[in-house]
Design a protein around this motif. Structure first.
Motif, PDB file in Angstrom:
ATOM      1  N   ASP A  48       0.834  -1.203   0.000  1.00 44.30           N
ATOM      2  CA  ASP A  48       0.000   0.000   0.000  1.00 44.30           C
ATOM      3  C   ASP A  48       0.868   1.251   0.000  1.00 44.30           C
ATOM      4  O   ASP A  48       1.647   1.484   0.916  1.00 44.30           O
ATOM      5  CB  ASP A  48      -0.900  -0.008   1.249  1.00 44.30           C
ATOM      6  CG  ASP A  48      -1.799   1.213   1.317  1.00 44.30           C
ATOM      7  OD1 ASP A  48      -2.980   1.102   0.942  1.00 44.30           O
ATOM      8  OD2 ASP A  48      -1.329   2.288   1.755  1.00 44.30           O
ATOM      9  N   THR A  49       0.728   2.065  -1.052  1.00 39.72           N
ATOM     10  CA  THR A  49       1.453   3.325  -1.155  1.00 39.72           C
ATOM     11  C   THR A  49       0.469   4.444  -1.506  1.00 39.72           C
ATOM     12  O   THR A  49      -0.747   4.257  -1.466  1.00 39.72           O
ATOM     13  CB  THR A  49       2.605   3.217  -2.172  1.00 39.72           C
ATOM     14  OG1 THR A  49       3.356   4.440  -2.161  1.00 39.72           O
ATOM     15  CG2 THR A  49       2.096   2.944  -3.590  1.00 39.72           C
ATOM     16  N   PHE A  74      -0.801  -7.453  -5.082  1.00 44.30           N
ATOM     17  CA  PHE A  74      -1.926  -6.521  -5.032  1.00 44.30           C
ATOM     18  C   PHE A  74      -1.386  -5.157  -4.620  1.00 44.30           C
ATOM     19  O   PHE A  74      -0.879  -4.981  -3.513  1.00 44.30           O
ATOM     20  CB  PHE A  74      -2.963  -7.018  -4.017  1.00 44.30           C
ATOM     21  CG  PHE A  74      -4.286  -6.320  -4.092  1.00 44.30           C
ATOM     22  CD1 PHE A  74      -5.343  -6.894  -4.781  1.00 44.30           C
ATOM     23  CD2 PHE A  74      -4.480  -5.097  -3.466  1.00 44.30           C
ATOM     24  CE1 PHE A  74      -6.581  -6.250  -4.847  1.00 44.30           C
ATOM     25  CE2 PHE A  74      -5.701  -4.449  -3.534  1.00 44.30           C
ATOM     26  CZ  PHE A  74      -6.755  -5.029  -4.219  1.00 44.30           C
ATOM     27  N   ILE A  75      -1.481  -4.184  -5.532  1.00 50.49           N
ATOM     28  CA  ILE A  75      -0.865  -2.876  -5.303  1.00 50.49           C
ATOM     29  C   ILE A  75      -1.924  -1.780  -5.216  1.00 50.49           C
ATOM     30  O   ILE A  75      -2.766  -1.626  -6.103  1.00 50.49           O
ATOM     31  CB  ILE A  75       0.131  -2.548  -6.431  1.00 50.49           C
ATOM     32  CG1 ILE A  75       1.185  -3.667  -6.523  1.00 50.49           C
ATOM     33  CG2 ILE A  75       0.811  -1.207  -6.170  1.00 50.49           C
ATOM     34  CD1 ILE A  75       1.932  -3.699  -7.818  1.00 50.49           C
ATOM     35  N   LEU A 107      -5.886  -1.455  -6.732  1.00 44.55           N
ATOM     36  CA  LEU A 107      -6.816  -0.651  -5.946  1.00 44.55           C
ATOM     37  C   LEU A 107      -6.353   0.796  -5.937  1.00 44.55           C
ATOM     38  O   LEU A 107      -5.173   1.086  -5.725  1.00 44.55           O
ATOM     39  CB  LEU A 107      -6.882  -1.198  -4.504  1.00 44.55           C
ATOM     40  CG  LEU A 107      -7.799  -0.477  -3.513  1.00 44.55           C
ATOM     41  CD1 LEU A 107      -9.256  -0.537  -3.951  1.00 44.55           C
ATOM     42  CD2 LEU A 107      -7.647  -1.102  -2.105  1.00 44.55           C
ATOM     43  N   TYR A 108      -7.302   1.702  -6.178  1.00 41.24           N
ATOM     44  CA  TYR A 108      -7.009   3.138  -6.157  1.00 41.24           C
ATOM     45  C   TYR A 108      -7.995   3.783  -5.198  1.00 41.24           C
ATOM     46  O   TYR A 108      -9.208   3.530  -5.271  1.00 41.24           O
ATOM     47  CB  TYR A 108      -7.164   3.720  -7.563  1.00 41.24           C
ATOM     48  CG  TYR A 108      -6.500   5.067  -7.782  1.00 41.24           C
ATOM     49  CD1 TYR A 108      -5.230   5.342  -7.271  1.00 41.24           C
ATOM     50  CD2 TYR A 108      -7.132   6.061  -8.520  1.00 41.24           C
ATOM     51  CE1 TYR A 108      -4.607   6.569  -7.496  1.00 41.24           C
ATOM     52  CE2 TYR A 108      -6.524   7.287  -8.762  1.00 41.24           C
ATOM     53  CZ  TYR A 108      -5.262   7.540  -8.244  1.00 41.24           C
ATOM     54  OH  TYR A 108      -4.650   8.756  -8.463  1.00 41.24           O
ATOM     55  N   LEU A 109      -7.472   4.608  -4.284  1.00 38.33           N
ATOM     56  CA  LEU A 109      -8.303   5.190  -3.239  1.00 38.33           C
ATOM     57  C   LEU A 109      -8.286   6.716  -3.274  1.00 38.33           C
ATOM     58  O   LEU A 109      -7.268   7.327  -3.617  1.00 38.33           O
ATOM     59  CB  LEU A 109      -7.802   4.750  -1.849  1.00 38.33           C
ATOM     60  CG  LEU A 109      -7.650   3.259  -1.573  1.00 38.33           C
ATOM     61  CD1 LEU A 109      -7.112   3.058  -0.157  1.00 38.33           C
ATOM     62  CD2 LEU A 109      -8.980   2.537  -1.742  1.00 38.33           C
ATOM     63  N   ILE A 110      -9.399   7.331  -2.867  1.00 40.28           N
ATOM     64  CA  ILE A 110      -9.423   8.762  -2.558  1.00 40.28           C
ATOM     65  C   ILE A 110      -8.796   8.901  -1.176  1.00 40.28           C
ATOM     66  O   ILE A 110      -9.288   8.316  -0.212  1.00 40.28           O
ATOM     67  CB  ILE A 110     -10.856   9.324  -2.536  1.00 40.28           C
ATOM     68  CG1 ILE A 110     -11.527   9.160  -3.899  1.00 40.28           C
ATOM     69  CG2 ILE A 110     -10.839  10.790  -2.123  1.00 40.28           C
ATOM     70  CD1 ILE A 110     -12.962   9.679  -3.933  1.00 40.28           C
TER      71      ILE A 110
END
Length: 275
Positions: A48-49, A74-75, A107-110
């Motif tokens: 997770d970055t 999983f990035i 996965l892309y997060l706000i």
């Protein structure tokens, strides 16, 4: 509940995500290379970055040098506050992808619910998702009301809400809402920067099970079905953090740890953070 380091949870869009991973919050670029390699060598499969961490290049380099096939990892990355908005998010995503040296994200997060912008940011993320550039999209640091507002105007439901979560901030209301809505809760700062290690309950259980205080807390996360991503830059600690699958806390012990809640944050409150 996951039972092994590489066990996955199924997100609400069917994508499988490891229930345990490595966080690299503000880790130096070069250090991130070694941290990622150490994690992957020790069986981790989730990293997770975020663009805000300024280490996406290092994370990407660590992944490539690890020799682990891309499809096995999983990035996650995140769009930062000053990158939010529709067009801005599309551009930020491409920057992250380029720095990581990847063709897609898992996965892309706000990163934070920037008022007046996160709705447009989400629309951009839906576009990226529908185009197959990212396998899943979610949020970070969203309260219940932020999630409700987002979902009332969206076509794709967030798969994850990544929030500060530890025994001093157990977020029961949010956890219950996410469980009902089929959104996975994910913990950042699960160890509260080491400030929980001297809690008598934690120390007592560490002695009982022959584990570290950190391992007791991380096991509590797992048994609460919360995805967790502890940060470490030391190979031995990275390995140690994941050594939590050979014991089980009793229901009473999980409850005792949960009772330590103080609604105490190390980070900002999502309703009053500096945007």
């Amino acid at each position: 509940m996951i039972e092994h380091l590489q066990d996955t949870v199924t997100l609400n869009n069917g994508v499988k995500m490891p229930g345990f991973g490595l966080g690299v919050y503000k880790v130096d670029e070069e250090v991130a290379v070694d941290s990622v390699k150490a994690a992957l060598e020790n069986g981790y499969r989730s990293i997770d970055t975020a663009s805000f961490y300024n280490n996406e290049k290092g994370v990407g380099k660590g992944i490539r040098e690890s020799g682990v096939p891309r499809e096995e990892i999983f990035i996650t990355s995140k769009v930062w506050n000053d990158e939010q908005g529709y067009e801005e998010t599309l551009e930020a995503f491409e920057r992250s992808l380029e720095k990581l040296g990847l063709d897609y994200l898992d996965l892309y997060l706000i990163h934070w619910p920037v008022k007046g912008k996160y709705q447009d940011t989400w629309k951009a993320m839906e576009k990226l998702y529908n185009e197959g550039k990212v396998r899943a999209i979610g949020v970070s640091n969203f309260h219940v009301h932020h999630l409700q507002d987002l979902m009332s105007n969206s076509k794709v439901k967030p798969v994850v809400d990544q929030v500060e979560y530890h025994p001093h901030l157990s977020q029961e209301k949010l956890r219950a809402f996410c469980e009902e809505a089929d959104i996975k809760l994910e913990a950042w700062s699960p160890l509260k920067k080491g400030r929980l290690f001297d809690e008598p309950v934690i120390s007592e259980l560490a002695d009982k099970y022959g584990k570290t205080s950190a391992q007791i807390i991380l096991r509590w996360d797992v048994q609460n079905n919360v995805i967790t991503i502890p940060k470490s830059t030391h190979a031995h600690r990275i390995k140690e953090n994941a050594d939590i699958f050979d014991f089980t806390l009793t229901d009473e012990e999980v409850t005792r740890i949960s009772s330590l809640n103080k609604d105490d944050r190390t980070g900002k409150n999502p309703d009053s953070f500096d945007e």
